[in-house]
Design a protein around this motif. Sequence first.
Motif, PDB file in Angstrom:
ATOM      1  N   LEU A   1       0.832  -1.200   0.000  1.00  0.00           N
ATOM      2  CA  LEU A   1       0.000   0.000   0.000  1.00  0.00           C
ATOM      3  C   LEU A   1       0.866   1.250   0.000  1.00  0.00           C
ATOM      4  O   LEU A   1       1.788   1.376   0.806  1.00  0.00           O
ATOM      5  N   THR A   2       0.560   2.158  -0.916  1.00  0.00           N
ATOM      6  CA  THR A   2       1.232   3.456  -0.964  1.00  0.00           C
ATOM      7  C   THR A   2       0.199   4.538  -0.678  1.00  0.00           C
ATOM      8  O   THR A   2      -0.729   4.740  -1.469  1.00  0.00           O
TER       9      THR A   2
ATOM     10  N   HIS B   1      -1.674   8.129  -0.348  1.00  0.00           N
ATOM     11  CA  HIS B   1      -1.687   9.418  -1.035  1.00  0.00           C
ATOM     12  C   HIS B   1      -2.455  10.459  -0.220  1.00  0.00           C
ATOM     13  O   HIS B   1      -2.671  11.573  -0.691  1.00  0.00           O
TER      14      HIS B   1
ATOM     15  N   LEU C   1      -8.056  10.220  -4.795  1.00  0.00           N
ATOM     16  CA  LEU C   1      -7.143   9.100  -4.590  1.00  0.00           C
ATOM     17  C   LEU C   1      -6.632   9.111  -3.155  1.00  0.00           C
ATOM     18  O   LEU C   1      -6.030  10.088  -2.706  1.00  0.00           O
TER      19      LEU C   1
ATOM     20  N   THR D   1      -2.807   3.665  -3.271  1.00  0.00           N
ATOM     21  CA  THR D   1      -2.741   2.645  -4.311  1.00  0.00           C
ATOM     22  C   THR D   1      -2.216   1.363  -3.675  1.00  0.00           C
ATOM     23  O   THR D   1      -1.406   1.397  -2.749  1.00  0.00           O
TER      24      THR D   1
ATOM     25  N   ASN E   1      -0.591  -2.128  -5.081  1.00  0.00           N
ATOM     26  CA  ASN E   1      -0.084  -2.798  -6.281  1.00  0.00           C
ATOM     27  C   ASN E   1      -0.499  -2.024  -7.536  1.00  0.00           C
ATOM     28  O   ASN E   1      -0.922  -2.605  -8.544  1.00  0.00           O
ATOM     29  N   ASN E   2      -0.411  -0.688  -7.416  1.00  0.00           N
ATOM     30  CA  ASN E   2      -0.737   0.257  -8.495  1.00  0.00           C
ATOM     31  C   ASN E   2      -2.227   0.363  -8.801  1.00  0.00           C
ATOM     32  O   ASN E   2      -2.615   1.077  -9.731  1.00  0.00           O
ATOM     33  N   GLU E   3      -3.064  -0.321  -8.016  1.00  0.00           N
ATOM     34  CA  GLU E   3      -4.511  -0.191  -8.179  1.00  0.00           C
ATOM     35  C   GLU E   3      -5.013   0.918  -7.250  1.00  0.00           C
ATOM     36  O   GLU E   3      -4.652   0.949  -6.071  1.00  0.00           O
ATOM     37  N   PRO E   4      -5.851   1.854  -7.749  1.00  0.00           N
ATOM     38  CA  PRO E   4      -6.267   2.989  -6.920  1.00  0.00           C
ATOM     39  C   PRO E   4      -7.365   2.631  -5.920  1.00  0.00           C
ATOM     40  O   PRO E   4      -8.252   1.824  -6.203  1.00  0.00           O
TER      41      PRO E   4
END
Length: 219
Positions: free
Chosen positions: A185-186, A188, A200, A203, A205-208
């Motif tokens: 998890l990143t 934002h 947003l 993300t 795994n690059n999924e928002p």
Amino acid sequence: MTINPNFKNIPILIKGAGDLATGVATRLFHAGFPVAMTEIPAPTMVRRAVCFGSAVFEGKITVEDLSAVRVEAEEIDDCLAQGNIPVVVDPAAETLTRWPPLVLIDAIIAKRNTGTRINDAPLVIALGPGFSAGQDCHHIIETNRGHWLGRIISQGAAQANTNSPGEVKGQTKSRVLRAPASGHLTPHAAIGDAVQVGQLIATVNNEPALAPFDGVLRG
């Protein structure tokens, strides 16, 4: 914060260090009881910014005027002497034998009994559903929102799990943001940020993961 001499021989061990457990620990520690907490290696907490369990990841966390520190079981008394609440990573609850409490409180809020027994301590208290007072523990504290919140139950069980978060401004299950995929998890947005619908938040795994409605991010 110091231990009240009248309560120094009444150690209280709390299983779980999430939001409700943190509230329980705060009240008891302010009253002067020696309080220690246990957690699993990777706690799944909501409202983690106000959970003493965050000490598992961060080493130390301060919630209002109290700090919790991750320690080993043999360091509990030293931690208390420094005015902090000790948090021990102990999924098997071995602290029960290494720091025997007079009072055990199961505040895991798993909605089921994960192993607490009525003979684990002279007084065993459980929070929420999944327990039977008189069989699994001596008393249960009702945690479901509503008229009976906080009720002490000495026979029987708490209200059953509703499987739905409490309603806030018309929102229930939609208040819980779920991962769109498995992975890292990143973030934002930060806890406490005001967000707008569609914004947003993170993300995975690059999924928002997007805000489902306008509100304040918590958890």
